[in-house]
Design an enzyme around this catalytic site. Sequence first.
Site, PDB file in Angstrom:
ATOM      1  N   LYS A  80       0.863  -1.197   0.000  1.00 36.06           N
ATOM      2  CA  LYS A  80       0.000   0.000   0.000  1.00 36.06           C
ATOM      3  C   LYS A  80       0.891   1.236   0.000  1.00 36.06           C
ATOM      4  O   LYS A  80       1.899   1.281   0.728  1.00 36.06           O
ATOM      5  CB  LYS A  80      -0.886  -0.018   1.250  1.00 36.06           C
ATOM      6  CG  LYS A  80      -1.899   1.118   1.331  1.00 36.06           C
ATOM      7  CD  LYS A  80      -2.754   0.994   2.596  1.00 36.06           C
ATOM      8  CE  LYS A  80      -3.857   2.033   2.683  1.00 36.06           C
ATOM      9  NZ  LYS A  80      -4.682   1.907   3.905  1.00 36.06           N
ATOM     10  N   SER A 155      -9.811   1.771   2.699  1.00 38.11           N
ATOM     11  CA  SER A 155      -8.929   2.549   1.853  1.00 38.11           C
ATOM     12  C   SER A 155      -7.885   1.719   1.122  1.00 38.11           C
ATOM     13  O   SER A 155      -7.389   2.128   0.082  1.00 38.11           O
ATOM     14  CB  SER A 155      -8.229   3.628   2.678  1.00 38.11           C
ATOM     15  OG  SER A 155      -7.345   3.059   3.622  1.00 38.11           O
ATOM     16  N   SER A 179     -10.060  -0.317   6.960  1.00 39.07           N
ATOM     17  CA  SER A 179      -9.421  -0.256   5.639  1.00 39.07           C
ATOM     18  C   SER A 179      -8.710  -1.512   5.175  1.00 39.07           C
ATOM     19  O   SER A 179      -8.322  -1.596   4.014  1.00 39.07           O
ATOM     20  CB  SER A 179      -8.435   0.906   5.583  1.00 39.07           C
ATOM     21  OG  SER A 179      -9.147   2.081   5.337  1.00 39.07           O
TER      22      SER A 179
HETATM   23  N1  GLN Z   1     -13.654   4.261   6.205  1.00 37.66           N
HETATM   24  C1  GLN Z   1     -12.967   4.817   7.324  1.00 37.66           C
HETATM   25  C2  GLN Z   1     -12.578   6.241   7.043  1.00 37.66           C
HETATM   26  O1  GLN Z   1     -12.940   6.726   6.035  1.00 37.66           O
HETATM   27  C3  GLN Z   1     -11.756   3.997   7.671  1.00 37.66           C
HETATM   28  C4  GLN Z   1     -10.580   4.211   6.802  1.00 37.66           C
HETATM   29  C5  GLN Z   1      -9.363   3.461   7.275  1.00 37.66           C
HETATM   30  O2  GLN Z   1      -9.455   2.450   7.972  1.00 37.66           O
HETATM   31  N2  GLN Z   1      -8.204   3.989   6.929  1.00 37.66           N
HETATM   32  O3  GLN Z   1     -11.938   6.890   7.810  1.00 37.66           O
END
Ligand code: GLN
Length: 470
Positions: A80, A155, A179
């Site tokens: 990532k 994400s 994410s």
């Molecule tokens: N969907 C959540 C957010 O938008 C979690 C994102 C994540 O785990 N980085 O913050």
Amino acid sequence: MTGDLFRLTIADARDLLHRRELSAEELTRACLDRIAEVDRRINAFITLSPREALAQAAAADDRLRHGDAPALCGIPLAIKDIFLTRGLRTTCASKILDHFVPPYDATVIARLREVGAIFLGKTNLDEFAMGSSGENSAFGPTCNPYDPTRVAGGSSGGSAAAVAAHECLAALGTDTGGSIREPASFCGVVGIKPTYSRVSRFGVIAFASSLDQVGPFTKTARDAAILLNTLAGVDPHDSTCAARPVPDYEDALTRDLKGLRIGAPREYFIEGMAHEVDTAVRAALKQYEALGATLIDVTLPHTEYAIATYYILATAEASANLARYDGIRYGLRVPAENNIELYNRTRARGFGAEVKRRIMLGTFALSSGYYDAYYLKAQKVRTLIRDDFARAFECCDLIADPLQMYLSDIFTISVNLAGLPGISVPCGYDSGGMPIGLQLISPPFGEKTLLCAADAYELSGALTRRPAVI
Ligand code: GLN
């Protein structure tokens, strides 16, 4: 070796590599060719590093020839684009870091390098990991290998999609509020978010420091165990990283679930959940019963406050963490007459809309006069949510819940607020052919139980995995 080498699991590739029936170079080339063939349609990668990958493969083959190579030696991975990789562009899917080349490796990257793993490139994400769909990336969304007209989740969507499309054998992600687990469920792969503090975050671009955790995306639970063996463990560079010894996670895959108590929280089987998801998850739980586990009703009464709590804490922490992107130290700089103007212009041009929204919300929540009403209050609710889990775990060993697009945040976020580990395993497909995930949650440092339960389910044959259409 011929055939689709890129489809191998880590465990199978490891055996072939160690028996010298396959070379790291062949395997790396197979993945690079696969990427060249499919990534135009997936957009899983932001940056590729074929030259470096082949050099790493040559070094891995040397090591394998000499015998006694580590389990991950010669295994091609996707990373990532939130992990610092020495000498390789790291953008966090933001224009503000478009040309940023880190001078050092994140601890987990250094560890993987040391054991001879191969880095194919950096994968797409929501900008600064803010989102659940991948659509907030400055480099365009990642498409789902099961249906390229749909998102891969977020994400860490690029990492999940890269594994599902067999562009790599496994990938790394981060999880602040879901994410890893969400994109894993969207793409039909395994994703585990370890306990807060289990894996070092040194060199991982910070989003919300009290929630962020690093974890693997893999094709199987066994592969997740193999990767976690290298990722987990104390790091002198990260004072939030637990000093606890790391068990051998692969050894924990005993397939023995006798006496395991799985809690099904009332609040998680809620209205609004797609019928097919509900059916798939209930069938998976039945399978667990057949494997020797007992199902228990549990309650997590503060679940309804999780989203509000998370969005106060996560944005507050993000607003502080993102203050460093000022156009002075690194990344984009938009010149101006004076420093204030330079900050303003750089941040206005460099950050995307979602990131700006969150910085504004977080700055507001932390501002004097509002701190007690929002941040402090959210911290108190966080304790209530953590206590919910502690109470539930008095009568069960694992908690199970469904993972699906619309409701996924509510199921994943509480786990981060409570600092617990959670794994998503494929447990079905809807009528459109899209994967459905089952999430299992354990008490802190229960990764062994999670992986063992996921592995036992996988090997029970209850679900025939369908390949992606890509
Ligand atoms: N969907 C959540 C957010 O938008 C979690 C994102 C994540 O785990 N980085 O913050």
